[in-house]
Motif scaffolding. Structure first.
Motif, PDB file in Angstrom:
ATOM      1  N   THR A  78       0.835  -1.205   0.000  1.00 31.88           N
ATOM      2  CA  THR A  78       0.000   0.000   0.000  1.00 31.88           C
ATOM      3  C   THR A  78       0.869   1.253   0.000  1.00 31.88           C
ATOM      4  OG1 THR A  78      -0.191  -0.018   2.420  1.00 31.88           O
ATOM      5  CG2 THR A  78      -1.916  -1.133   1.168  1.00 31.88           C
ATOM      6  N   THR A  79       0.391   2.254  -0.732  1.00 31.84           N
ATOM      7  CA  THR A  79       1.006   3.578  -0.773  1.00 31.84           C
ATOM      8  C   THR A  79      -0.102   4.596  -0.545  1.00 31.84           C
ATOM      9  OG1 THR A  79       0.657   3.999  -3.136  1.00 31.84           O
ATOM     10  CG2 THR A  79       2.585   2.683  -2.531  1.00 31.84           C
ATOM     11  N   THR A  80       0.260   5.866  -0.588  1.00 30.97           N
ATOM     12  CA  THR A  80      -0.760   6.914  -0.444  1.00 30.97           C
ATOM     13  C   THR A  80      -1.762   6.878  -1.587  1.00 30.97           C
ATOM     14  OG1 THR A  80       0.744   8.460  -1.547  1.00 30.97           O
ATOM     15  CG2 THR A  80       0.771   8.430   0.868  1.00 30.97           C
ATOM     16  N   SER A  81      -1.382   6.204  -2.697  1.00 33.34           N
ATOM     17  CA  SER A  81      -2.284   6.118  -3.857  1.00 33.34           C
ATOM     18  C   SER A  81      -3.208   4.919  -3.803  1.00 33.34           C
ATOM     19  CB  SER A  81      -1.471   6.078  -5.152  1.00 33.34           C
ATOM     20  OG  SER A  81      -0.671   7.233  -5.274  1.00 33.34           O
ATOM     21  N   GLY A  82      -2.975   3.989  -2.848  1.00 31.95           N
ATOM     22  CA  GLY A  82      -3.842   2.824  -2.750  1.00 31.95           C
ATOM     23  C   GLY A  82      -3.057   1.537  -2.600  1.00 31.95           C
ATOM     24  N   ALA A  83      -3.759   0.425  -2.767  1.00 33.95           N
ATOM     25  CA  ALA A  83      -3.173  -0.906  -2.566  1.00 33.95           C
ATOM     26  C   ALA A  83      -2.807  -1.528  -3.911  1.00 33.95           C
ATOM     27  CB  ALA A  83      -4.155  -1.798  -1.827  1.00 33.95           C
ATOM     28  N   VAL A  84      -1.710  -2.293  -3.903  1.00 40.91           N
ATOM     29  CA  VAL A  84      -1.232  -2.971  -5.108  1.00 40.91           C
ATOM     30  C   VAL A  84      -0.992  -4.432  -4.755  1.00 40.91           C
ATOM     31  CG1 VAL A  84       0.541  -3.052  -6.892  1.00 40.91           C
ATOM     32  CG2 VAL A  84      -0.094  -0.853  -5.870  1.00 40.91           C
ATOM     33  N   SER A  85      -1.552  -5.335  -5.527  1.00 42.50           N
ATOM     34  CA  SER A  85      -1.360  -6.765  -5.309  1.00 42.50           C
ATOM     35  C   SER A  85      -0.192  -7.275  -6.133  1.00 42.50           C
ATOM     36  CB  SER A  85      -2.631  -7.541  -5.692  1.00 42.50           C
ATOM     37  OG  SER A  85      -3.713  -7.156  -4.879  1.00 42.50           O
ATOM     38  N   GLY A  86       0.465  -8.294  -5.613  1.00 43.43           N
ATOM     39  CA  GLY A  86       1.535  -8.935  -6.360  1.00 43.43           C
ATOM     40  C   GLY A  86       0.980  -9.923  -7.365  1.00 43.43           C
ATOM     41  N   HIS A  87       1.592  -9.979  -8.538  1.00 42.89           N
ATOM     42  CA  HIS A  87       1.164 -10.898  -9.591  1.00 42.89           C
ATOM     43  C   HIS A  87       2.310 -11.860  -9.915  1.00 42.89           C
ATOM     44  CE1 HIS A  87      -2.565  -8.709 -10.389  1.00 42.89           C
ATOM     45  NE2 HIS A  87      -1.859  -7.598 -10.254  1.00 42.89           N
ATOM     46  N   PRO A  88       1.999 -13.124 -10.197  1.00 41.63           N
ATOM     47  CA  PRO A  88       3.065 -14.101 -10.484  1.00 41.63           C
ATOM     48  C   PRO A  88       3.909 -13.670 -11.679  1.00 41.63           C
ATOM     49  CG  PRO A  88       0.963 -15.197 -10.128  1.00 41.63           C
ATOM     50  CD  PRO A  88       0.657 -13.731 -10.226  1.00 41.63           C
ATOM     51  N   LEU A  89       5.233 -13.758 -11.490  1.00 42.16           N
ATOM     52  CA  LEU A  89       6.170 -13.389 -12.541  1.00 42.16           C
ATOM     53  C   LEU A  89       6.840 -14.622 -13.125  1.00 42.16           C
ATOM     54  CD1 LEU A  89       7.313 -10.690 -13.757  1.00 42.16           C
ATOM     55  CD2 LEU A  89       9.221 -10.935 -12.159  1.00 42.16           C
ATOM     56  N   GLU A  92       7.443 -19.197 -12.281  1.00 43.75           N
ATOM     57  CA  GLU A  92       7.190 -20.385 -11.473  1.00 43.75           C
ATOM     58  C   GLU A  92       8.407 -21.302 -11.487  1.00 43.75           C
ATOM     59  OE1 GLU A  92       4.627 -21.054  -9.626  1.00 43.75           O
ATOM     60  OE2 GLU A  92       3.141 -19.570 -10.289  1.00 43.75           O
ATOM     61  N   TYR A  93       8.691 -21.874 -10.325  1.00 45.16           N
ATOM     62  CA  TYR A  93       9.759 -22.856 -10.167  1.00 45.16           C
ATOM     63  C   TYR A  93       9.186 -24.081  -9.471  1.00 45.16           C
ATOM     64  CZ  TYR A  93      12.812 -19.042 -11.555  1.00 45.16           C
ATOM     65  OH  TYR A  93      13.403 -18.019 -12.265  1.00 45.16           O
ATOM     66  N   ASP A  94      10.004 -25.091  -9.234  1.00 42.98           N
ATOM     67  CA  ASP A  94       9.493 -26.341  -8.668  1.00 42.98           C
ATOM     68  C   ASP A  94       8.732 -26.111  -7.374  1.00 42.98           C
ATOM     69  OD1 ASP A  94      10.568 -27.705 -10.763  1.00 42.98           O
ATOM     70  OD2 ASP A  94      12.213 -28.631  -9.644  1.00 42.98           O
ATOM     71  N   ALA A  95       9.296 -25.333  -6.478  1.00 43.95           N
ATOM     72  CA  ALA A  95       8.669 -25.141  -5.163  1.00 43.95           C
ATOM     73  C   ALA A  95       8.501 -23.676  -4.815  1.00 43.95           C
ATOM     74  CB  ALA A  95       9.507 -25.841  -4.084  1.00 43.95           C
ATOM     75  N   THR A  96       8.653 -22.800  -5.811  1.00 46.33           N
ATOM     76  CA  THR A  96       8.719 -21.364  -5.550  1.00 46.33           C
ATOM     77  C   THR A  96       7.964 -20.598  -6.621  1.00 46.33           C
ATOM     78  OG1 THR A  96      10.919 -21.644  -4.566  1.00 46.33           O
ATOM     79  CG2 THR A  96      10.321 -19.423  -5.243  1.00 46.33           C
ATOM     80  N   THR A  97       7.347 -19.492  -6.203  1.00 43.69           N
ATOM     81  CA  THR A  97       6.749 -18.547  -7.142  1.00 43.69           C
ATOM     82  C   THR A  97       7.363 -17.172  -6.890  1.00 43.69           C
ATOM     83  OG1 THR A  97       4.655 -19.770  -7.129  1.00 43.69           O
ATOM     84  CG2 THR A  97       4.620 -17.525  -8.021  1.00 43.69           C
ATOM     85  N   VAL A  98       7.733 -16.494  -7.972  1.00 42.21           N
ATOM     86  CA  VAL A  98       8.245 -15.128  -7.887  1.00 42.21           C
ATOM     87  C   VAL A  98       7.115 -14.185  -8.287  1.00 42.21           C
ATOM     88  CG1 VAL A  98       9.997 -13.500  -8.672  1.00 42.21           C
ATOM     89  CG2 VAL A  98      10.562 -15.932  -8.437  1.00 42.21           C
ATOM     90  N   PHE A  99       6.874 -13.186  -7.438  1.00 39.98           N
ATOM     91  CA  PHE A  99       5.812 -12.212  -7.667  1.00 39.98           C
ATOM     92  C   PHE A  99       6.416 -10.831  -7.891  1.00 39.98           C
ATOM     93  CE2 PHE A  99       3.714 -15.552  -5.331  1.00 39.98           C
ATOM     94  CZ  PHE A  99       2.408 -15.585  -5.812  1.00 39.98           C
ATOM     95  N   ARG A 100       5.631  -9.982  -8.561  1.00 42.02           N
ATOM     96  CA  ARG A 100       6.006  -8.585  -8.737  1.00 42.02           C
ATOM     97  C   ARG A 100       4.798  -7.694  -8.491  1.00 42.02           C
ATOM     98  NH1 ARG A 100       6.936  -7.303 -14.566  1.00 42.02           N
ATOM     99  NH2 ARG A 100       4.672  -7.189 -14.532  1.00 42.02           N
ATOM    100  N   ALA A 126      11.135  -8.391 -14.333  1.00 43.15           N
ATOM    101  CA  ALA A 126      10.512  -8.318 -15.650  1.00 43.15           C
ATOM    102  C   ALA A 126      10.596  -9.666 -16.338  1.00 43.15           C
ATOM    103  CB  ALA A 126      11.195  -7.247 -16.500  1.00 43.15           C
ATOM    104  N   THR A 127       9.880  -9.770 -17.443  1.00 41.58           N
ATOM    105  CA  THR A 127       9.946 -10.933 -18.322  1.00 41.58           C
ATOM    106  C   THR A 127       9.925 -10.443 -19.766  1.00 41.58           C
ATOM    107  OG1 THR A 127       7.533 -11.173 -18.309  1.00 41.58           O
ATOM    108  CG2 THR A 127       8.777 -12.473 -16.695  1.00 41.58           C
ATOM    109  N   ASP A 128      10.255 -11.330 -20.691  1.00 41.24           N
ATOM    110  CA  ASP A 128      10.177 -10.967 -22.099  1.00 41.24           C
ATOM    111  C   ASP A 128       8.780 -10.461 -22.436  1.00 41.24           C
ATOM    112  OD1 ASP A 128      12.634 -11.218 -23.453  1.00 41.24           O
ATOM    113  OD2 ASP A 128      12.527 -13.392 -23.322  1.00 41.24           O
TER     114      ASP A 128
END
Length: 472
Positions: A40-51, A53-61, A241-243
């Motif tokens: 959250t910032t003064t402008s509002g809330a931002v959710s993380g989105h999956p960037l 996937e790995y075997d046991a891990t997810t990277v979010f941005r 980032a991603t391609d």
């Protein structure tokens, strides 16, 4: 299988700057099945989105925007203060070589990260606005271990490899392991949550000597798989980032090269990609040169910072290159010297980029080169037009232990021979203020300080402490 025991993040990156706003991205590395709390910032809330996937891990941005000034964002029950008053007095930090070629993940944390701890202490005292990473953010040399296709890379190259998909999976998981370990270290994590980063890659982010290795290695199916996995990891972990989804600061939306530039109030930071198009006979290809040649006409600022992961100004290393090729037992070091701008193989390109710096200076900009890579601290100058100087500041490495002091003294002696790749503009390796030698064999990082329209720099050296200010 790679497992992330606890959430890692936020790790902040600067996407771009526009209309007195900083566009940022926060990276999170979480166990698979987890979801990061909203930011959250003064402008509002931002959710993380999956960037990714790995075997046991997810990277979010999570991407968000803040207005220039000192501001705060909130995540997971904690407030994080950003010092982004980019129009006024500010400080930047420059680091490089955050690791070592072998055994880096086994090093004791407080010893390995002592300079990161100092950087954190500096931020608490006088906050930084941005953190510039000049190459070798991760040492990927060992990620090829443990797979039959790459166990003896690059000495043994399979010409008809099978199961490249399995190799790619192996490399992705090993790269995740290294990035997660680095980003979870307490000092780095504390600073990276409060100071946005911009990163430029170098060879160890791929493998030792990438681009200076023989084509039979880099152009093989195994070599291209190594590069592809490292490039994906660079985008995810060094740019959030991603391609097809690169931040606006990247010059080529298609990612054919990964050069980028950021226009800040009063200065510009330019980071060419010195790896994607590199070969034994070139440092940059057509795309990279088109990007570099577009820079002078694009900038309206009075200060131009060029990030060159490999030092642009240096001693006459071509002499050492010739000597090493004379003795077969020394030829194993050829790739290290082929990696330099000063190599016989790259002299035309070296002259070309130096002429470009001269042209940028003619356009009224003060030019400063920021470099790392050599695991030493030093500086150099080259005359430009009138009384102007091209300054080069080298800071390396923040975690890589220095080479023997004898090597630093040898390079200092070599520097006395001088070099002038551009006629009438001799390069001079100068001493860091307060130092007796031209090269300092201590771990280090660099800080840049803008007060009004004046810039200064100093080095934080592991044993010598802080250098006196150098006015730029």
């Amino acid at each position: 299988m790679t497992r992330t025991a606890a959430p890692i993040g936020p790790i902040l990156f600067l996407d771009h700057v526009e209309d007195e706003q900083a566009h940022l991205a926060a990276l999170f590395i979480l166990p698979k099945g987890s979801q990061p709390p909203v930011l959250t910032t003064t402008s509002g809330a931002v959710s993380g989105h999956p960037l990714a996937e790995y075997d046991a891990t997810t990277v979010f941005r999570a991407r968000f925007t803040v207005t220039f000034g000192q501001t705060t964002y909130h995540w997971n029950g904690q407030d994080y203060t950003l010092n982004l008053d980019l129009e006024n007095d500010q400080r930047l930090a420059y680091v490089a070589c955050n690791g070592e070629e072998t055994g880096d993940l086994d090093r004791e944390g407080s010893e390995r990260n002592v300079m990161w701890a100092r950087l954190c202490a500096e931020h608490r005292d006088r906050p930084f606005a941005l953190l510039l990473h000049g190459g070798d953010q991760v040492y990927a040399d060992e990620v090829t271990d443990g797979h039959p296709l790459t166990d003896h890379w690059p000495r043994d190259i399979q010409t008809e490899p099978e199961n490249l998909d399995d190799l790619n999976r192996h490399l992705r998981e090993r790269l995740l392991q290294r990035y997660a370990a680095l980003y979870a270290s307490p000092d780095f994590a504390w600073l990276a949550a409060r100071v946005p980063s911009v990163m430029q890659w170098d060879d160890h982010d791929i493998c030792d000597g990438w681009g200076s290795l023989p084509p039979r290695a880099t152009q093989s199916a195994v070599g291209r798989t190594i590069f592809s996995a490292a490039r994906e990891a660079f985008l995810i972990f060094q740019a959030a980032a991603t391609d097809g989804d690169l931040p606006a600061r990247f010059a080529d939306p298609q990612g054919r090269h990964l050069g980028w530039a950021v226009e800040m109030p009063g200065y510009r930071i330019v980071a060419p990609d010195l790896r994607s198009e590199r070969s034994r006979t070139q440092i940059m290809g057509p795309l990279g040169w088109d990007f570099m040649q577009s820079q002078p006409s694009q900038s309206s600022t009075d200060r131009y910072f060029l990030m060159s992961s490999v030092p642009l100004l240096g001693p006459r290393l071509s002499l050492l290159e010739t000597l090493m090729m004379t003795f077969p037992r020394m030829q194993k070091y050829e790739d290290d010297l082929r990696d330099q701008w000063q190599s016989h193989a790259h002299r035309d390109e070296w002259q070309r980029v130096l002429r470009l710096m001269i042209g940028i200076s003619r356009a009224g900009q003060n030019v400063v080169v920021l470099s790392g890579e050599i695991h030493l601290a030093t500086r150099a100058v080259m005359p430009l037009e009138g009384n102007a100087l091209l300054h080069q500041l080298v800071a390396s490495g923040i975690a890589h232990r220095p080479p023997p002091r004898l090597w630093a003294r040898f390079l200092g002696a070599l520097a006395t021979l001088g070099d002038a790749p551009i006629a009438g503009k001799p390069i001079r390796i100068d001493r860091i203020p307060g130092q007796a030698g031209r090269y300092v064999a201590e771990r280090n990082y660099l800080t840049l300080d803008r007060q009004g329209d004046k810039w200064s720099a100093n080095w934080q050296l592991e044993e010598s402490g802080r250098s006196p200010d150098l006015m730029l």
